[in-house]
Design an enzyme around this catalytic site. Sequence first.
Site, PDB file in Angstrom:
ATOM      1  N   LYS A  28       0.844  -1.197   0.000  1.00  0.00           N
ATOM      2  CA  LYS A  28       0.000   0.000   0.000  1.00  0.00           C
ATOM      3  C   LYS A  28       0.879   1.247   0.000  1.00  0.00           C
ATOM      4  O   LYS A  28       1.508   1.582   1.000  1.00  0.00           O
ATOM      5  CB  LYS A  28      -0.913   0.050   1.234  1.00  0.00           C
ATOM      6  CG  LYS A  28      -1.999   1.114   1.076  1.00  0.00           C
ATOM      7  CD  LYS A  28      -2.634   1.543   2.363  1.00  0.00           C
ATOM      8  CE  LYS A  28      -1.834   2.554   3.122  1.00  0.00           C
ATOM      9  NZ  LYS A  28      -1.592   3.834   2.406  1.00  0.00           N
ATOM     10  N   CYS A  30      13.736  10.190   6.538  1.00  0.00           N
ATOM     11  CA  CYS A  30      13.737   9.673   7.911  1.00  0.00           C
ATOM     12  C   CYS A  30      15.098   9.863   8.563  1.00  0.00           C
ATOM     13  O   CYS A  30      15.196  10.134   9.748  1.00  0.00           O
ATOM     14  CB  CYS A  30      13.369   8.198   7.892  1.00  0.00           C
ATOM     15  SG  CYS A  30      14.370   7.262   6.732  1.00  0.00           S
ATOM     16  N   GLU A  69      10.289  15.543  14.925  1.00  0.00           N
ATOM     17  CA  GLU A  69      10.684  15.375  13.530  1.00  0.00           C
ATOM     18  C   GLU A  69       9.931  16.412  12.692  1.00  0.00           C
ATOM     19  O   GLU A  69       8.707  16.339  12.565  1.00  0.00           O
ATOM     20  CB  GLU A  69      10.303  13.958  13.079  1.00  0.00           C
ATOM     21  CG  GLU A  69      10.828  13.595  11.728  1.00  0.00           C
ATOM     22  CD  GLU A  69      10.417  12.191  11.295  1.00  0.00           C
ATOM     23  OE1 GLU A  69       9.280  11.789  11.579  1.00  0.00           O
ATOM     24  OE2 GLU A  69      11.238  11.497  10.673  1.00  0.00           O
TER      25      GLU A  69
HETATM   26  P1  NAD Z   1       2.538   8.044   8.038  1.00  0.00           P
HETATM   27  O1  NAD Z   1       2.840   7.152   9.177  1.00  0.00           O
HETATM   28  O2  NAD Z   1       1.496   9.079   8.202  1.00  0.00           O
HETATM   29  O3  NAD Z   1       2.120   7.207   6.740  1.00  0.00           O
HETATM   30  C1  NAD Z   1       2.928   6.187   6.238  1.00  0.00           C
HETATM   31  C2  NAD Z   1       2.054   5.168   5.530  1.00  0.00           C
HETATM   32  O4  NAD Z   1       1.212   4.551   6.486  1.00  0.00           O
HETATM   33  C3  NAD Z   1       1.134   5.750   4.459  1.00  0.00           C
HETATM   34  O5  NAD Z   1       1.038   4.825   3.388  1.00  0.00           O
HETATM   35  C4  NAD Z   1      -0.194   5.848   5.188  1.00  0.00           C
HETATM   36  O6  NAD Z   1      -1.299   5.829   4.316  1.00  0.00           O
HETATM   37  C5  NAD Z   1      -0.146   4.616   6.065  1.00  0.00           C
HETATM   38  N1  NAD Z   1      -0.983   4.647   7.265  1.00  0.00           N
HETATM   39  C6  NAD Z   1      -1.338   5.713   8.008  1.00  0.00           C
HETATM   40  N2  NAD Z   1      -2.129   5.316   9.032  1.00  0.00           N
HETATM   41  C7  NAD Z   1      -2.254   3.972   8.949  1.00  0.00           C
HETATM   42  C8  NAD Z   1      -2.933   2.965   9.719  1.00  0.00           C
HETATM   43  N3  NAD Z   1      -3.646   3.279  10.806  1.00  0.00           N
HETATM   44  N4  NAD Z   1      -2.847   1.681   9.333  1.00  0.00           N
HETATM   45  C9  NAD Z   1      -2.113   1.337   8.250  1.00  0.00           C
HETATM   46  N5  NAD Z   1      -1.464   2.249   7.473  1.00  0.00           N
HETATM   47  C10 NAD Z   1      -1.524   3.538   7.819  1.00  0.00           C
HETATM   48  O7  NAD Z   1       3.936   8.696   7.640  1.00  0.00           O
HETATM   49  P2  NAD Z   1       4.202   9.801   6.546  1.00  0.00           P
HETATM   50  O8  NAD Z   1       4.017  11.124   7.177  1.00  0.00           O
HETATM   51  O9  NAD Z   1       3.484   9.503   5.304  1.00  0.00           O
HETATM   52  O10 NAD Z   1       5.747   9.522   6.246  1.00  0.00           O
HETATM   53  C11 NAD Z   1       6.741  10.173   6.876  1.00  0.00           C
HETATM   54  C12 NAD Z   1       7.271   9.349   8.032  1.00  0.00           C
HETATM   55  O11 NAD Z   1       7.894   8.165   7.546  1.00  0.00           O
HETATM   56  C13 NAD Z   1       8.332  10.086   8.788  1.00  0.00           C
HETATM   57  O12 NAD Z   1       8.140   9.922  10.162  1.00  0.00           O
HETATM   58  C14 NAD Z   1       9.606   9.404   8.343  1.00  0.00           C
HETATM   59  O13 NAD Z   1      10.674   9.530   9.253  1.00  0.00           O
HETATM   60  C15 NAD Z   1       9.163   8.011   8.166  1.00  0.00           C
HETATM   61  N6  NAD Z   1      10.083   7.272   7.299  1.00  0.00           N
HETATM   62  C16 NAD Z   1      10.899   6.333   7.865  1.00  0.00           C
HETATM   63  C17 NAD Z   1      11.813   5.661   7.100  1.00  0.00           C
HETATM   64  C18 NAD Z   1      12.735   4.636   7.699  1.00  0.00           C
HETATM   65  O14 NAD Z   1      13.308   3.844   6.958  1.00  0.00           O
HETATM   66  N7  NAD Z   1      12.898   4.619   9.006  1.00  0.00           N
HETATM   67  C19 NAD Z   1      11.904   5.915   5.728  1.00  0.00           C
HETATM   68  C20 NAD Z   1      11.058   6.880   5.179  1.00  0.00           C
HETATM   69  C21 NAD Z   1      10.143   7.551   5.989  1.00  0.00           C
END
Ligand code: NAD
Length: 618
Positions: A306, A415, A512
């Site tokens: 997804k 991230c 962050e």
């Molecule tokens: P987010 O957690 O809001 O969303 C990430 C994904 O999760 C999206 O596809 C979203 O639709 C989905 N999602 C949201 N709520 C959900 C739920 N209840 N159940 C299942 N899926 C759900 O994060 P974001 O704001 O889109 O992305 C940025 C974040 O990702 C930052 O915190 C960043 O640090 C992190 N990130 C981490 C890494 C890593 O490797 N550690 C890499 C890239 C990004």
Amino acid sequence: MGECGGDEADRERVDDVQGLDLADVDLNQDDLRDAEEDEQEREARKRTRQLGSDGQNEQHHSDQAQDEAERAVGVVGGRPEHAEAGEEELDDHADQVDHGKAVENHPSLRHVSTLRDPQDAATLSSSSMAVATRREYGLFIDGATAEPAGGEIRELVEPATGKPLAQAAMAGTDDVDRAVSAARAALEGEWGKTPPNERSRLLHALADAIVANRKELVELETRNVGKAVSSTKPEVFVAAESFRYMASAIGSIEGGTRPIGGSILSYTLKEPVGVAAQIVPWNYPIMLAGWKLAPALAAGCTVVLKPDPATPLTALRLAELAVEVGIPAGVVNIVPGDGPTTGAHLVSHTGVDKVSFTGSTATGSEIMRLCADAVKRVSLELGGKSPSLVFADADLEDAVASTAYGIYYSAGQSCEARSRLLVEQSVYDDVVQLVTDKAGAVKVGDPLDPETHMGSLISERHREKVHGLVETGRGEGAEVVTGGEPPAGDGAFYPPTVLAGVESGQTVAQEEIFGPVLAVIPFEDEKDAIRIANDVRYGLMATVWTGDPARGHRLARRIKSGTFTINLPYGAFPGIPFGGYKQSGFGREQALETLQMYLETKAVLLSTGARPTNPWSL
Ligand code: NAD
């Protein structure tokens, strides 16, 4: 899918991308492939697979064996005449390549010798269309584009212009059910019987297809995410390299025998975990799709992935390419949709065996809860607030230039962005001045311009969040030395920003921000530096800049982060485990550890005794 020519400005920007010199990477002529021959080969393989009956499958396997034998002696995929002509060009080009410059935008290219430019735009496969000619995207389920059961189509906006980009179907819970069923059927069908060497070959073929279609993928990613083409270009290559790495790594997976004594023979088997649900965020859509899909497929799992609803385009195209290279229908399914509904349904689905999530810590925590009831395998790659530590004995010019890259790459939407700059007090003022100068030198603008370092943020809404946190910092006493105001005009741009005089307890040093905002914090000595570095709930990455290598190694053991780099801004490479300590998550991406997360270990024991075992003498 509908067609649309796009307006004149669009067309110019597309041409810019098509004209990009994507050959400025390490060239390996031995791996040159003729795209048309490859495509014909894939078509033939696909047709063979579609035949279906046992006898026909046998035919497929013998064809495949022949393919592999031919490949081994260099017949299939050998260099056709016109590739040799191209080879001369590549040779010429290779002489001119400044490798250091070519890879400066992404570390993963630095050690990769297999990246190549096997064809130019004119020979791209007919199925690869520029986004300007394709505006509608469906779901991808069971090997084909699918309509959403609920009929929801969403307009995607190009973040850098604010203009409509494409229409994308959004999956609902019924679509997730369909995708999980397709993934289960594929696991129990042909894919489940595929031997590792065949999976390896298919993953290499997918890597080749990504490289062959790179111009389209780079354009899609750039326009969908708004980040600079100088970022998305290497990210597309990293996606390809992830498949190559896992294609090779699968050969190293083995069970073992344990001599436990007595008349017992024991050994272990490694088996795919099953159906994997993979959830990725919007900041690196294709690269993270590569990070996720490659180990799962190498291990023999099937996947429902997804993407974020705002950035599904490259993942959808990747799934098409997977089928084009011969990965069976149902192995890769893509269901863009909202997190709390579609995402949560996928994670909780009883047909899913393992969940791999990348995103925010808050969502990761929710996903862990959703996995708890069914005791699902779960791995989480979450947020960060990573530090760069600059000691007075460092080469300050180098340290600060790399620090600017470490925060402003991807406009800070990374991230592992080193968003905290910890500086030894004696050089604090000098470093603040230097980093301010470097921030001013970062080229912000049209993401499709190859000269641009930093494109726009993902959306206006996200820009408001970033700016709100800068305002909070101002309110808490930080000095905005440069940036800190959204520019006028179209697009979700935000300038490289430096906040000085920050204290570790302040919001901008703890939260962050996920934007191009650097918080500069002074420290007294090594002990103080370690204390501040560890004074956050995250632990994804840390970088130290010092002239004393022993100090670098000392700090490596004291700072809690999944990745630690010394005098180097890069930390994510295929083959190197990437992941978090503390609330940055658990599990590792990109490495052998990742492959193991998609495998179960089964112990098999057998009696070799001459007499039957009868423990109770019954
Ligand atoms: P987010 O957690 O809001 O969303 C990430 C994904 O999760 C999206 O596809 C979203 O639709 C989905 N999602 C949201 N709520 C959900 C739920 N209840 N159940 C299942 N899926 C759900 O994060 P974001 O704001 O889109 O992305 C940025 C974040 O990702 C930052 O915190 C960043 O640090 C992190 N990130 C981490 C890494 C890593 O490797 N550690 C890499 C890239 C990004």
